[in-house]
Write an enzyme that holds these catalytic residues in place. Structure first.
Site, PDB file in Angstrom:
ATOM      1  N   HIS A   1      42.886 -65.241  13.157  1.00 29.25           N
ATOM      2  CA  HIS A   1      41.567 -64.900  13.637  1.00 29.25           C
ATOM      3  C   HIS A   1      41.401 -64.125  14.844  1.00 29.25           C
ATOM      4  CE1 HIS A   1      38.295 -67.349  11.942  1.00 29.25           C
ATOM      5  NE2 HIS A   1      38.940 -67.745  10.821  1.00 29.25           N
TER       6      HIS A   1
ATOM      7  N   ASP B   1      35.326 -74.622  18.798  1.00 31.58           N
ATOM      8  CA  ASP B   1      34.282 -74.895  17.628  1.00 31.58           C
ATOM      9  C   ASP B   1      34.568 -74.759  16.321  1.00 31.58           C
ATOM     10  OD1 ASP B   1      32.544 -75.202  19.561  1.00 31.58           O
ATOM     11  OD2 ASP B   1      31.470 -73.255  19.499  1.00 31.58           O
TER      12      ASP B   1
ATOM     13  N   GLU C   1      26.927 -77.529  25.148  1.00 35.90           N
ATOM     14  CA  GLU C   1      26.765 -75.901  24.777  1.00 35.90           C
ATOM     15  C   GLU C   1      25.462 -75.583  24.856  1.00 35.90           C
ATOM     16  OE1 GLU C   1      28.931 -74.325  21.493  1.00 35.90           O
ATOM     17  OE2 GLU C   1      31.037 -75.303  22.079  1.00 35.90           O
TER      18      GLU C   1
END
Length: 536
Positions: free
Chosen positions: A89, A150, A263
């Site tokens: 990633h 997340d 958030e």
């Protein structure tokens, strides 16, 4: 048989190319492969903006396999690099290498299953383990890690090499603040256990160290009792000052009288309020920016996202606790959206969105992401110059914004944050689409990222990149500032040949000090060497 002969021949070529002292049979035992499928897979990442094929790929079954490979690289007569890769990633090729071996840390059969120590409230996990699997293992004991990202399909070693942040960081700190102990393979091929008490220099250097000092093969993660359910709330603001004031108030709270997750995100495009990241909003009741007064605010809305964890036994009091907290906030009164779901479903929310995007062919596209830490004192300037200026009314992905408390970060780690007690993460998580629309093209979004960085620089915003990407060492020196000398000193101590994580472009491997390398008394350019090692 033919395939094995080809692989043996290719590995023999690799031995000659880089001066390995290991026998081919030993390389096979380690799990080293030059299979084109593995090589191609290791040549790309989530960013899909770079492609670099390694000479070979290692699929280790233990930390000893990793240590043996790195030691071979360290002792190699010609030298080669080693880059650890988790779930792939990275955005800008940070886990890639064209002059060595990629260690594929994540995958079936690597490192064993997480081992939960319920009485001591921690879990030991393989560095390549995905956080989703850590969660599942811990939940079997009624426990869970405290701090998250997340997206859970990331490797433990990968996030700990950066920081690992989400909406819990204001209270628990980033994931690197919740680690008791590590096993690390240094750039010398030494397998070392480290913690705040044992080999502390290595421990602090590796956490947030971008893979520069060692490969994390085991991490001991702090746990807490896992809640059963989550009350998930979103409220909207048209006034940026009110939005940030409320966020900063919420992260200042302590004890039980606080939200567990804080958030937020910016909405500059009406389509995005109901997009994949915002699928929380009911499609039967779509939210219109124009109906919420944003036209008087440059067409921008701000969404505060908060949660309260609870157990089913306390369901009777959760509503009162949330109501008391909401009463002190100044959001648009008609914009409260609430849902209730199991704890694991909340933590794994982004994966469900991923599956939807994959089904539409919109996941495996370039991701020119830009993540910035912005000082609290400069966040209003950032809003005026970027959200209401550079972005216009079009973007192609979520824009997260939320504050964190600096006192929850250990300054001894390698991570660099702004020099203020409170700073914001602003994350532009955009996807480039080849659909003919200029504002969604890779070139447009990449140029826009440059404009944002230029604006920050010219206006003295003193931002720091999170998941940083620079092309020159002078830029890295500026990024690290007062931490650079220590960073460089730790590199020389734990990876003196600059073998590890060369894709970060911080240090040049020592064997690449000249443009050519001598192989069998013949100067062969590095790129050519890489091709010859894999083209039979």
């Amino acid at each position: 048989m033919a395939t094995k002969l080809l692989l043996t021949f290719a590995i023999c070529r690799l031995i000659v190319t880089v001066g390995l002292t290991l026998e081919p049979t030993e390389l096979f035992r380690l799990g080293l492969t030059v299979d084109p499928v593995d090589v191609v897979s290791a040549s790309v990442d989530f960013g899909l903006m770079t492609k670099v094929e390694p000479l070979a790929v290692l699929r280790p079954s233990s930390a000893k396999d990793v240590a043996q490979l790195v030691k071979a690289a360290y002792e190699s007569s010609h030298g080669f690099t080693v880059s650890a890769r988790g779930h792939g990633h990275s955005i800008n090729g940070q886990a890639q290498t064209g002059t060595g071996v990629v260690v594929q840390m994540s995958g079936v059969g690597s490192g064993g299953k997480p081992r939960v120590w319920g009485g001591d409230m921690y879990v030991d996990v393989w560095g390549g383990e995905l956080w989703i699997d850590v969660l599942k293992s811990c939940l079997a004991y009624g426990l869970a890690p405290k701090s998250w990202t997340d997206y859970l399909y990331l490797s433990v070693g990968g996030t700990l090499s950066n920081a690992g942040i989400s909406g819990q960081a204001f209270h628990h700190g980033p994931q690197i603040s919740n680690v008791h102990e590590l096993d690390v393979v240094t750039g010398k091929g030494e397998l070392m256990t480290c913690s705040k008490e044992q080999n502390p220099e290595l421990f602090h250097a590796v956490l947030g160290g971008l893979g520069q000092f060692g490969i994390i093969t085991r991490a001991r993660i702090s746990l807490e009792p896992a809640p059963q359910r989550v009350r998930w709330i979103r409220v909207l603001y048209s006034n940026f000052s009110a939005f940030t004031k409320d966020q900063e108030y919420l992260i200042s709270l302590h004890g039980n009288q606080k939200f567990d997750y804080v958030e937020g995100f910016v909405i500059v495009d009406e389509g995005l309020i109901n997009n994949w990241r915002s699928s929380f909003f009911s499609p039967r009741n779509p939210v219109k920016i124009s109906s919420l007064g944003s036209n008087n605010n440059g067409g921008v809305l701000y969404c505060l996202e908060i949660t309260k964890n609870y157990h089913e036994s306390t369901v009777e009091t959760i509503d009162q606790e949330i109501e008391a907290l909401l009463k002190k906030l100044n959001f648009i009164p008609t914009s409260v959206f609430t849902t209730d779901l199991p704890y694991v479903d909340f933590l794994d929310r982004v994966h469900k969105a991923e599956l939807k995007l994959r089904s539409k062919g919109m996941w495996e596209v370039p991701h020119p992401w830009l993540n910035l830490f912005v000082p609290k004192s400069k966040i209003a300037d950032f809003d005026r110059g970027v959200f209401k200026g550079i972005l216009g009314n079009k973007t192609s992905g979520p824009i997260l914004i939320y504050p964190m408390n600096k006192n929850k970060w250990d300054d001894k780690s390698s991570v660099v944050t702004p020099d203020e007690d409170v700073f914001y993460l602003v994350a532009f998580l955009r996807s480039a689409l080849d659909n003919g629309e200029e504002t969604q093209s890779l070139e447009y979004l990449t140029n826009q990222n440059r404009r944002i960085l230029k604006f920050c620089d010219e206006n003295g915003l003193k931002v720091k990149q999170y998941l940083p990407h620079y092309k020159t060492q002078s830029e890295w020196k500026e990024h690290y500032g007062s931490k650079w000398d220590r960073f460089q000193r730790m590199k020389m101590k734990f990876d003196p040949r600059h073998i590890l994580a060369s894709g970060q472009n911080i240090f040049t491997p020592t064997f690449l000090s000249s443009s050519n390398m001598m192989v069998m008394d013949t100067p062969i350019p590095i790129k050519q060497k890489a091709r010859e090692a894999i083209d039979f």
